[in-house]
Design an enzyme around this catalytic site. Structure first.
Site, PDB file in Angstrom:
ATOM      1  N   ASP A 284       0.822  -1.214   0.000  1.00  0.00           N
ATOM      2  CA  ASP A 284       0.000   0.000   0.000  1.00  0.00           C
ATOM      3  C   ASP A 284       0.857   1.266   0.000  1.00  0.00           C
ATOM      4  O   ASP A 284       1.881   1.342   0.683  1.00  0.00           O
ATOM      5  CB  ASP A 284      -0.873  -0.032   1.273  1.00  0.00           C
ATOM      6  N   GLU A 326       0.845  -0.446  -5.115  1.00  0.00           N
ATOM      7  CA  GLU A 326      -0.289   0.482  -5.089  1.00  0.00           C
ATOM      8  C   GLU A 326       0.311   1.872  -5.140  1.00  0.00           C
ATOM      9  O   GLU A 326       0.689   2.441  -4.121  1.00  0.00           O
ATOM     10  CB  GLU A 326      -1.140   0.283  -3.844  1.00  0.00           C
TER      11      GLU A 326
HETATM   12  C1  GLC Z   1      -4.099   3.577  -0.058  1.00  0.00           C
HETATM   13  C2  GLC Z   1      -5.459   2.934   0.121  1.00  0.00           C
HETATM   14  C3  GLC Z   1      -6.442   3.961   0.619  1.00  0.00           C
HETATM   15  C4  GLC Z   1      -5.945   4.529   1.932  1.00  0.00           C
HETATM   16  C5  GLC Z   1      -4.502   5.041   1.780  1.00  0.00           C
HETATM   17  C6  GLC Z   1      -3.906   5.315   3.111  1.00  0.00           C
HETATM   18  O1  GLC Z   1      -4.092   4.535  -1.022  1.00  0.00           O
HETATM   19  O2  GLC Z   1      -5.891   2.388  -1.087  1.00  0.00           O
HETATM   20  O3  GLC Z   1      -7.718   3.430   0.783  1.00  0.00           O
HETATM   21  O4  GLC Z   1      -6.790   5.574   2.346  1.00  0.00           O
HETATM   22  O5  GLC Z   1      -3.664   4.090   1.172  1.00  0.00           O
HETATM   23  O6  GLC Z   1      -3.626   4.120   3.765  1.00  0.00           O
END
Ligand code: GLC
Length: 706
Positions: A284, A326
């Site tokens: 993430d 991500e």
């Molecule tokens: C990523 C997740 C999102 C979250 C962010 C902070 O972008 O997809 O949902 O708010 O991280 O953890």
């Protein structure tokens, strides 16, 4: 530093350590350690050589690797060995994913296990479980504020349920993807709690500052992520009397990777998740891993180095596990997360990787395609889509995209200004048009979207809402939040009464959009609920820990009674579910959709409402199955079409494309009978030398031998 220095150091470190590794397969661990240690050492050196505890930290890292290896199960070790040989296993066209919240899709993780038949029925064989680890009872950003990385949150189930799910999915040849929240912890994590109590060791796990002036130095160049609900990037903590870096929400504390202890702890956690049975780990917010004054604190070289180090460690202990990046960033930055982010080499659009690839992640979210498709929904044309697809950097052969229409996050209009201009629009006006289209209400369109993350300073905003609601198939906020007695005061305009024709058009549009992510390069990732046309869920407004975040509108709790309608002919649920099921099964049967097989080449048909590309196996392609070192691939149920023309009508009106397109693409002499749509099984309809496209229809055309 050369390889020899690394080898000498490795021997010194190993002399100081004892591992409890089964002698039967200890050689595998040591061989992989030997192969990857130079990378680990060089990166560790680059990041932390100035520190007095450099050697001690590196030794601890190696110790953690040995410990994790000794805990890896036999089954997972066998998977590792298999995937070490078949490195392209995840590039097969057979994978089709779904992302879901365990407690919203089903009641909990066990409930997800009970739904394996549902996945099998639809054809889903990659399940992405949104974060399941322990987080605070109140606001937790949907699980992205973790308070214990090694405990499952009680509302999701427990560790045994998670391990059981992994095993059952594995038995069904379904991949398990788990989320690793790398960039931050919750302010209720034990590390944060200790820091609050004044424990310096843990204070150093985070970015903390005594004065506002220091934080201002960073904030000058840091964009705000949640400007509406959590403005700025720092939060003052009264108990500590310090400022803490909180790039996302004020309760999400950014981890300080300049401290090697943080990196070592997080590598331990990553390996722990891998040992729970995950096939894929979604890393993430990877763009944020390193912070530096004077920068946006995103996509920094050190963030790439950290990922490369993580990759090298996983190659040693869990080589069968792959990573999803991500990183919702510009395409030119995104492409670097496959592995060249720390090289001083230009990344050009034809993908010059100098043989270096997947040194970081194997899969990356294709957020640009996602946003472009929503542009197509609003404009009903492919003008920006064509430019946008054309300027997507070419991914390495060894990596792949995750293609999606909706996910748990908002839709950001992240395509480039340059492409907007090329498509003939005014940048500001076009972005405004898109926001109005999806969130502006009846005055602008039938879309039932909501704004998210509005930034009054910059005028930017993003979009929330489920797929079905964004194409206008229900989910009107006004209607769902008014009481019955208030209904009388709403005008007919407010009431969204859909005719059968409207319903047909919108379900056709949903299916057509899916046909595009199924036919693009990469792995299609469905978002739970979309397969049965689930609309916005406004229950979140009743919970103060969620009501500030409109993304909850598209994180529905599935009503399984209603979901049964997928089996009832003529319902919206049945129409979408059965079409997706058919598309998935067709995709799996087409070798041309295998990702290291083929490329897409955009085609301009002369009709701006038509989006079109060729998916084909390049002439020069040599099937890796010809390599006698590899086991022969399973080709049962595989067709040999080596060229598929993917076409979709983005408009709500009938469209025509000149027949000469087919002769050009397929080298035909106008024997259009030789061309068949793989989805309908029919020849395309031809009128006056043109192929006819019904509103929101699509075709996967290929040549058949007559
Ligand atoms: C990523 C997740 C999102 C979250 C962010 C902070 O972008 O997809 O949902 O708010 O991280 O953890």
């Amino acid at each position: 530093m050369n390889k020899n220095d690394s080898q000498v150091l490795l021997h010194q470190i190993l002399d100081r350590l004892t591992f409890r590794i089964n002698p039967k397969d200890a050689h595998r661990f040591y061989t992989r350690l030997g192969l990857n240690f130079h990378t680990v050492h060089s990166i560790f050196h680059e990041l932390y050589s100035e520190r007095d505890d450099f050697l001690e930290s590196l030794t601890r890292l190696i110790k953690i690797l040995g410990k994790a290896y000794s805990k890896r199960s036999e089954t997972l070790k066998i998977k590792d060995m298999d995937r070490e040989i078949n490195t392209d296993w995840f590039l097969s066209q057979k994978w089709v994913g779904m992302a879901l919240y365990a407690n919203r899709f089903a009641d909990n993780i066990k409930g997800v296990t009970d739904k394996i038949d549902y996945f099998n029925d639809l054809g889903i064989n990659l399940v992405h479980l949104m974060p399941v680890m322990k987080c605070p009872k109140g606001a937790s950003d949907g699980g992205y504020a973790v308070s214990d990385f090694k405990k499952v949150d009680s509302k999701m189930g427990d560790l045994d349920q998670l391990i059981d799910l992994g095993e059952k999915l594995n038995q069904n040849d379904i991949l398990l993807t788990l989320d690793v929240v790398l960039n931050h912890t919750s302010n209720e994590h034990i590390w944060a709690k200790k820091a609050i109590k004044g424990d310096e060791q843990y204070e150093n796990y985070y970015y903390t500052f005594d004065t506002k002036e220091e934080t201002a130095l960073y904030e000058q160049t840091m964009p705000e992520i949640f400007p509406e609900t959590s403005p700025g990037s720092f939060t003052f903590n009264n108990k500590m009397n310090k400022w803490v870096m909180t790039v996302f929400h004020d309760y999400q504390w950014d981890l300080n990777y300049a401290n090697p202890n943080v990196l070592i702890e997080m590598i331990d956690i990553i390996l722990y998740y891998a040992n729970l049975g995950a096939d894929i780990l979604r890393l993430d917010a990877v763009a944020f891993l390193w912070k530096k004054i004077g920068t946006t604190c995103q996509n920094l070289r050190e963030a790439h180095l950290i990922l490369q180090l993580i990759r090298a460690c996983s190659q040693i202990v869990t080589p069968g596990v792959i990573f999803i990046a991500e990183a919702i960033v510009a395409p030119d930055e995104l492409i670097k997360y496959f592995g060249c982010g720390a090289e001083n080499m230009p990344v050009n659009s034809v993908g010059n990787y100098g043989g270096i690839s997947n040194k970081e992640c194997d899969i990356a979210y294709n957020a640009t395609l996602m946003a472009l498709l929503w542009d197509g929904v609003a404009t009903k044309n492919a003008e920006l889509l064509n430019y946008g697809i054309n300027s997507l950097p070419r991914k390495p052969e060894t990596g792949t995209w995750l293609n999606y229409l909706r996910c748990h996050d908002d839709i950001g209009l992240g395509f480039s200004d340059r492409d907007i201009i090329l498509a003939g629009y005014n940048v500001k006006a076009h972005r405004k048009f898109l926001l109005n289209y999806f969130t502006g209400g009846k005055e602008f369109s039938d879309a039932n979207g909501l704004t998210f993350g509005e930034n009054v300073k910059t005028g930017d905003a993003r979009i929330a809402g489920t797929l079905a609601s964004l194409v206008g198939l229900g989910g009107n906020k006004k209607l769902q939040t008014v009481r019955d007695e208030d209904l009388q005061i709403l005008s007919n305009e407010d009431l969204q009464i859909l005719s059968n024709e409207d319903i047909k058009l919108r379900t056709d549009q949903i299916i057509m959009l899916h046909s595009l992510i199924f036919a693009f390069e990469g792995i299609p990732l469905l978002y739970y609920g979309d397969e049965i046309g689930t609309v916005n869920d406004f229950d979140y407004l009743n919970d103060k820990h969620m009501s500030y975040d409109s993304r909850w509108a598209h994180r529905p709790v599935i009503d399984w009674e209603k979901a049964k309608l997928r089996k009832k002919k003529g319902t919206i649920e049945q129409k979408i579910f059965s079409a997706l099921k058919k598309l998935i099964s067709l995709r799996k049967s087409l070798a041309v959709f295998k990702d290291n097989n083929s490329h897409i080449s955009p085609v301009y048909t002369g009709n701006k409402h038509i989006l079109c590309w060729i998916r084909s196996i390049p002439d020069s392609f040599v099937d890796s199955s010809l390599n006698f070192m590899k086991p022969a691939p399973d080709i049962s149920n595989t067709s040999f079409n080596d060229k598929v023309l993917v076409i979709a009508n983005l408009a709500v009106t009938r469209q025509y494309v000149t027949l000469s397109l087919l002769s050009t693409v397929f080298n035909l002499n106008m024997h259009y009978g030789e061309v068949k749509d793989l989805y309908s099984g029919k020849n395309p309809k031809i009128v006056d030398g043109h192929i006819v496209f019904e509103p929101f229809s699509f075709m996967w055309l290929t040549q058949v031998t007559l």
